[in-house]
Design a protein around this motif. Structure first.
Motif, PDB file in Angstrom:
ATOM      1  N   TYR A  37      14.465  70.584   9.271  1.00 37.29           N
ATOM      2  CA  TYR A  37      13.610  69.675   8.503  1.00 37.29           C
ATOM      3  C   TYR A  37      14.230  68.282   8.458  1.00 37.29           C
ATOM      4  O   TYR A  37      13.563  67.269   8.728  1.00 37.29           O
ATOM      5  N   GLU A  41      12.862  64.786  10.347  1.00 44.46           N
ATOM      6  CA  GLU A  41      12.469  63.591   9.597  1.00 44.46           C
ATOM      7  C   GLU A  41      13.312  62.382  10.002  1.00 44.46           C
ATOM      8  O   GLU A  41      12.821  61.259  10.036  1.00 44.46           O
ATOM      9  N   GLU A 139       6.405  58.918   3.759  1.00 47.53           N
ATOM     10  CA  GLU A 139       6.936  60.188   3.256  1.00 47.53           C
ATOM     11  C   GLU A 139       5.928  61.318   3.451  1.00 47.53           C
ATOM     12  O   GLU A 139       6.302  62.445   3.811  1.00 47.53           O
ATOM     13  N   TYR A 143       6.533  64.566   5.774  1.00 51.37           N
ATOM     14  CA  TYR A 143       6.505  65.898   5.174  1.00 51.37           C
ATOM     15  C   TYR A 143       5.648  66.854   6.006  1.00 51.37           C
ATOM     16  O   TYR A 143       5.920  68.061   6.049  1.00 51.37           O
ATOM     17  N   ARG A 146       7.068  69.501   8.522  1.00 46.27           N
ATOM     18  CA  ARG A 146       7.598  70.819   8.149  1.00 46.27           C
ATOM     19  C   ARG A 146       6.698  71.945   8.659  1.00 46.27           C
ATOM     20  O   ARG A 146       7.189  73.015   9.030  1.00 46.27           O
ATOM     21  N   ARG A 250       3.955  68.013  -4.174  1.00 47.75           N
ATOM     22  CA  ARG A 250       3.743  67.406  -2.867  1.00 47.75           C
ATOM     23  C   ARG A 250       3.880  65.880  -2.934  1.00 47.75           C
ATOM     24  O   ARG A 250       3.560  65.242  -3.945  1.00 47.75           O
ATOM     25  N   PRO A 251       4.328  65.239  -1.827  1.00 47.27           N
ATOM     26  CA  PRO A 251       4.447  63.773  -1.811  1.00 47.27           C
ATOM     27  C   PRO A 251       3.100  63.076  -1.922  1.00 47.27           C
ATOM     28  O   PRO A 251       3.042  61.900  -2.295  1.00 47.27           O
ATOM     29  N   THR A 422       6.199  75.087   1.633  1.00 54.02           N
ATOM     30  CA  THR A 422       5.795  73.785   2.139  1.00 54.02           C
ATOM     31  C   THR A 422       4.500  73.313   1.482  1.00 54.02           C
ATOM     32  O   THR A 422       4.357  72.132   1.119  1.00 54.02           O
ATOM     33  N   GLY A 425       5.262  72.240  -2.023  1.00 52.48           N
ATOM     34  CA  GLY A 425       6.170  71.087  -2.096  1.00 52.48           C
ATOM     35  C   GLY A 425       7.475  71.395  -2.787  1.00 52.48           C
ATOM     36  O   GLY A 425       8.182  70.464  -3.209  1.00 52.48           O
TER      37      GLY A 425
END
Length: 426
Positions: A37, A41, A139, A143, A146, A250-251, A422, A425
């Protein structure tokens, strides 16, 4: 003869040392899913956007700060007018000058805003808020990686487990061949019976080739994301079972909250536009006429003081602008509710899938135990000629299928658990 034997032994020993050296030169790399992960990123091209956003914010803030500095304007004008101011009297011995109808002016003005300082501060706040929104959008995109990492990572784990099971199947076939050879030696089985087992062993070898080719495809894709070589020497550690937290972190939710803050700043800017504006100014110039309208010659002049401006027309649109902001805020709330609804729906589906797989695994384990007992019994029967090779193959293939089902369900369970993680989050 002795020399020949010695040379052959030396060659064998040399080859052995070369093999050992080559094996030691191939380091085994171990990766965890969390490390994948982070690497994905860090190496994804979109991450470069952070540096661009920082530079953009820096320049924008610098430009906005210039609003604190004195404003300098330079202007000029040349005009011709149909009439000029005249004194409608005539006095003896006094010559009253006549102002020219063509007039000229060139001037420069320096003004220092006073009340605009509030506007500049809110503009800088808006720049900061917009930059935070753009960073959070990155972001969100990062994310999403993932989900793809989960696909590749657990795909490789599943193939590795299937390869290991295929090796067990080969071992069972070889064991059957040995048992069958005993039966052939004792004259209770035909020599051709071993051909069936040999053919099945070749089929198992073919399965290994196919699985390794598929694994390479997954490994190559994972390698692109983590920017590290992922090959047959790379060990992907099997993740532990994770606890499932249903709280959504979650973002995307943080992005919506960040966007709300920009509306707060917009409200302040609307209120600031309603305020009167004061500034200090100084103007100096050269023209005809200057400040003395009775002097028709070119002359220098200056003027300074305090200036007030008030754009009353801002009142016309203030209410509508605030209503638009309110509608946009409501739209964000609708987006948040929709996102939470869809996310909770996905979590419920994944939770149901987890429960189903846990029940299947329990059943798979019992099936494997039973199939193994039948296979072991068939091995002994094969040596004594009481079971045919076809019977034995049926039993070991049944056990292999049961183990394959168990492997698939175990890896699927881990993958769904990490997909659940995932999705929530956490």
């Amino acid at each position: 003869m002795i020399r020949t034997i010695f040379r052959r032994m030396l060659a064998v020993i040399s080859c052995w040392f070369i093999t050992i050296s080559y094996t030691c030169a191939q380091p085994t790399v171990s990766l965890t899913i969390d490390a994948c992960y982070q690497l994905a990123e860090r190496n994804y091209p979109l991450v470069k956007q952070y540096a661009l956003l920082d530079k953009t914010k820096e320049y924008s803030l610098t430009n906005a700060s210039k609003g604190y500095l004195p404003q300098i304007n330079v202007g000029g004008q040349a005009s011709y007018q149909s009439d000029v101011t005249q004194i409608p009297i005539s006095l003896p011995n006094i010559d009253i000058p006549l102002i020219s109808k063509d007039q000229y002016k060139l001037y420069g003005e320096v003004s220092q805003p006073l009340t605009d300082l509030f506007t500049v501060r809110h503009q800088k706040d808006l720049i900061e808020a917009n930059n935070a929104v753009e960073e959070q959008k990155i972001e969100v995109e990062l994310y999403k990686l993932r989900e793809r990492i989960n696909q590749f990572y657990f795909g490789i784990l599943l193939i590795d487990a299937q390869i290991a099971q295929t090796e067990i199947l080969k071992r069972d076939i070889r064991s059957g061949i040995d048992k069958n050879d005993v039966a052939i030696a004792n004259g209770i089985a035909l020599k051709t019976s071993s051909n069936v087992l040999q053919a099945e062993l070749l089929k198992a070898n073919q399965r290994t080739i196919e699985l390794k080719a598929t694994r390479k495809g997954y490994a190559d894709m994972l390698s692109l994301f983590v920017n590290l070589p992922v090959d047959e020497n790379t060990i992907l550690e099997k993740p532990y079972t994770v606890s499932l937290a249903t709280e959504i972190k979650r973002p995307e939710l943080k992005l919506l909250e960040t966007q709300k803050k920009t509306f707060d700043v917009h409200h302040k800017l609307i209120d600031t536009k309603m305020l009167p504006r004061f500034n200090l100014f100084f103007q100096g110039g050269y023209g005809r006429p200057a400040l003395n309208m009775l002097n028709n010659n070119f002359d220098l002049y200056y003027i300074g003081g305090v200036r007030l401006t008030w754009n009353i027309s801002s009142f016309y649109t203030q209410k509508q602008e605030k209503q638009l902001l309110h509608l946009n805020q409501n739209a964000l709330e609708v987006q948040k509710e929709t996102f939470l609804f869809n996310t909770n729906l996905a979590l419920k589906q994944q939770n149901s899938e987890i429960s189903k797989l846990e029940e299947l695994i329990q059943t798979d384990q019992e099936i494997v135990r039973l199939r193994k007992n039948v296979k072991l019994s068939a091995q002994n029967q094969l040596a004594y000629g009481t079971a045919t090779t076809n019977d034995y193959l049926t039993y070991i293939n049944a056990e292999d299928q049961a183990k394959q089902n168990l492997i698939v369900h175990e890896i699927q369970l881990l993958m769904v658990q990490y997909n659940f993680k995932t999705t929530s989050g956490n």
